[in-house]
Scaffold this active site. Sequence first.
Site, PDB file in Angstrom:
ATOM      1  N   HIS A 275      -0.437   0.004   8.910  1.00 38.71           N
ATOM      2  CA  HIS A 275      -0.092   0.939   9.985  1.00 38.71           C
ATOM      3  C   HIS A 275      -1.117   2.066  10.104  1.00 38.71           C
ATOM      4  CE1 HIS A 275       2.305   3.412   6.980  1.00 38.71           C
ATOM      5  NE2 HIS A 275       1.918   4.391   7.744  1.00 38.71           N
TER       6      HIS A 275
ATOM      7  N   ASP B  61       2.143  -4.055   4.081  1.00 32.66           N
ATOM      8  CA  ASP B  61       1.519  -2.996   4.877  1.00 32.66           C
ATOM      9  C   ASP B  61       0.142  -2.575   4.331  1.00 32.66           C
ATOM     10  OD1 ASP B  61       1.050  -0.885   6.570  1.00 32.66           O
ATOM     11  OD2 ASP B  61       3.010   0.040   6.326  1.00 32.66           O
TER      12      ASP B  61
ATOM     13  N   SER C  70       0.644   7.780   3.194  1.00 32.26           N
ATOM     14  CA  SER C  70       0.515   6.360   3.476  1.00 32.26           C
ATOM     15  C   SER C  70      -0.873   5.890   3.114  1.00 32.26           C
ATOM     16  CB  SER C  70       0.761   6.092   4.954  1.00 32.26           C
ATOM     17  OG  SER C  70       2.130   5.947   5.150  1.00 32.26           O
TER      18      SER C  70
END
Length: 697
Positions: A83, A220, A631
Site C-alpha cells: 500500500h 502487503d 507502515s
Amino acid sequence: MKRYISIFALSLICGIAVADEGMWLPSLISQRIGDMQAKGFELTAEDIYSINQASLKDAVVLFGRGCTGELISSEGLLLTNHHCGYDQIQKHSSVEHDYLRDGFWAMNRSEELPNPGLTVSFLDRMEDVTEKVLEGYDESMTRQQRDSIVRANKAALIAEAIAPGNGLRASVESMYYGNKYYMFVYRVYSDVRLVGAPPSSIGKFGGDTDNWMWPRHTGDFSIFRIYADKDNNPAPYSEDNVPYTPKRYFHIAAGGIEEGDFTFVYGFPGRTSEYIMSDAVRYISELSNPHKIALRTMRLDIQRRYMDADQAVRIQYSAKNANVANAWKKWQGEMRGINRLGTVARKQAYEARFNEWAAGTEYEGVVPALDSLYDLLEPYMFALDYYYEAPNTVEIVKFAMNMLALAEQGSDSALTAAAEVFYKDYYLPIDKECFIAVMKAFDENLPEGFRPEYFDSTLAVYGSVEAWADGLFAHSAFTDKEFISALGSEGIAALYDDPAAEMGRELKAWVNTQIYPEAIRLTSELGLLYHDYMRGQMEFEPEKAFYPDANLTLRVAYGHIKGYTPADGVYYEPFSTIDGIMEKDNPDIFDYNIPQKFRDVVATGDYGRWGEGGSVPVCFIATNHTSGGNSGSPVIDGKGRLIGVNFDRVWEGTMSDIEFDPDFCRNISLDIRYVLFVIDKIGGAGHLIEEMTIETE
Ligand code: ARG
Ligand code: ASP
C-alpha cells in the site's frame, strides 16, 4: 506474587515503563537500552543509532512522504508495503500490463522501473538544538517575538546543515510541545526504481474487509531499489546511475519466531496525541469521529452500490473507496477503544489531581485555562471537520478549483494532464448522490453562527439540496469532459463563475475568513498552554518515562510477540498462516480471490525453505507502539535482524494514538518468510533472494 510486587515497585523507582508503550528517539535510546536488553535485545544503543559508525538507522528510510522502508541487500534493495508503493505500481500499470492485477517482477536490473517524484530519505544525524533555537529569547518577550526568534534561528540552523549540498535536507521539529527542539538532517535519494510487487490479490488480500483487523493474511509488501551516482551520492534519475551501496542493510532471520520473542520496530510514526486534555479526547470520541464516520458511511454506501453494479465503476472507484474506508474504519475502532478505556473520565481525574498539585506552582491555572479555550475552540473545529468531510469531498467542485488554479499558472499541458487524470476515474452519478447526502448533513448539523452565508442563501434560492444538486450538475461545464479537455488556460479561466467553481471558492473563502483565523488564534494559545502543561506533567510525575508524540521523525518502539483477547471468551493467537488464506479463498468475493498460481503452489505443498509445520507463516502481532507512517517499518529481533514488515494495527487498539492499552494494542506485521515465499514461489524472482543475507539459526 511477592516477586511481581517487587518487580513492579522496582520499575516505578527506575522510571521503567511497565508496558511496551512508547516511541523513543533513537539518539536517546541509551536511556531505554537497559529495559530493551532486559526484554531480550542483545545489541547496544550504538548499534541502533550512532553518528560515528554504521548503525541500524542507516538501513531505515522515510519512504515517500508517509511510509517507512528498509534496506535488505548490499545493492540498495528496499522493502516496504504494497500500500506504500501502490501509487507507483498503479502508475506503471496499463491495460496491456496491469501490474496491480498481475504483479510485477523485474528479472534483471534493466527491467527496474523509475518513479519520478518518489524519494527515500536516510537520517544522517539528529541533534538537540533547543538552546540554539531559543537563542536571543528571554521570558519578558511577547509570543510574537518568541515566534519570530524561533523561526529565524531554525532557518539559520537548517541553512547551515544543508550547506554541503549533495541531497541534504534538514528540518527542526518541536518535541514535547516546544519544550525541546531537534534538528534532523536527511540525505535524500530520488532515483528509486520499482523491482517487484505481488498481485493485489496477494498484496491487498482481504482488502477493506480485513483492513485494521486480526486475524490477517495480507501480503502487503513491495520492493524497490535505490540508485546513486558513481560516488554513491544522491542523483536524479539517469541511466548511468548505479545501485546504491548502503552503509548498513538488514540480515534476514528466517529461522522462525515464537510468542514472547522480543520485537523492535524502527520507523517514522506520523502523529500521536498522548498528552492532550480530556476535552480534546471527548471532542474526538463524542463529536468529531461520530459525525465524520456518519458522513463517510453515506459516501461509502453510495460508492459501493454503483461499484457493485458496474465493473468499470468498481475499478474507477477502488482506490478512492479504499482511501475513504481506511480512516472511516480506524475512527470507529478508536472511538470504541476510547470509550472502553474510559479515557475521558481518566483524563478528567488526572487533570483534577494535577490541578490540585499545581496550586502555588507556575502551573496553577493551566488546566482551567486549557479547559475554557477548548470550549471556545470546539465549534470552530466542528465547522472545519464538516468543511473537509462535506463540501470539500465533492469531486466536481475540487476539480473545478484545481483547474482554475492551474489556469492561473498558465500551463496548458498541466491542465490537459489534470483533466485526463480526473475524468479517467470520475462517475457523475456517485458524485451527485454524495453531494446530496453530505450537503444535507451539512445543513442539518452546522449551528447558527457557524454557517456559511453563501450556503444558506444558495439553498434558499434552490429550495432544497436536491434542487441545488440538479442545478449544479446540469449547469457546471466541468462535467463535460470533451468541452473541458479542449480548453486551454484562457478558456478555463473564463469559467470563473461556473457553479462548481463558485461553490468551491465561496466555501473556501468562508473557512479562510470566518473559521480559520479564530481557530488558528485559539490553537496557538492552546499550544502555548500545552507547552506549560507538558512540562508540568513531567514535573508532576517525575518517575514516569515520557516520550515525545510522533511527528514523522525516526522512532524506536519495542515489545514482544503476543496474542490478545478482543472480547470476553475470545483469544486471538499471534500468528496466521497460509491455511487461513485457503480458508478465506473464494473466487466470487473480490477481496478473497487469490491467484490460481497460489492455489497450485499450495496444492503441491512445496514451500521450500519458507515452510513451517506443513504451512507458511503469513502475519503476526506484537505489542509494539506504532502509528500511521510506521507502515513498511522493519520488525527486528533481539539480534538486530529482520523478522517482519509492519503494516497495520488491530481494530480494538487503534486508539493507541491517544491512549495505549497493553491489553488491546497490537501492531500487525508480515512474517518475512511469507515475503520470501511469495518472491520465490509465486513471483519466480529467486534472483532477488540471492542478493539478501538470510540466516536460519
Ligand atoms: N490500515 C492500513 C493503514 O492505515 C492499511 C491501509 C491500506 N489498505 C486499505 N485496504 N485501505 O495504512
Ligand atoms: N497502516 C498504517 C500506515 O500506513 C500503519 C498504522 O496506522 O498502524 O502507516
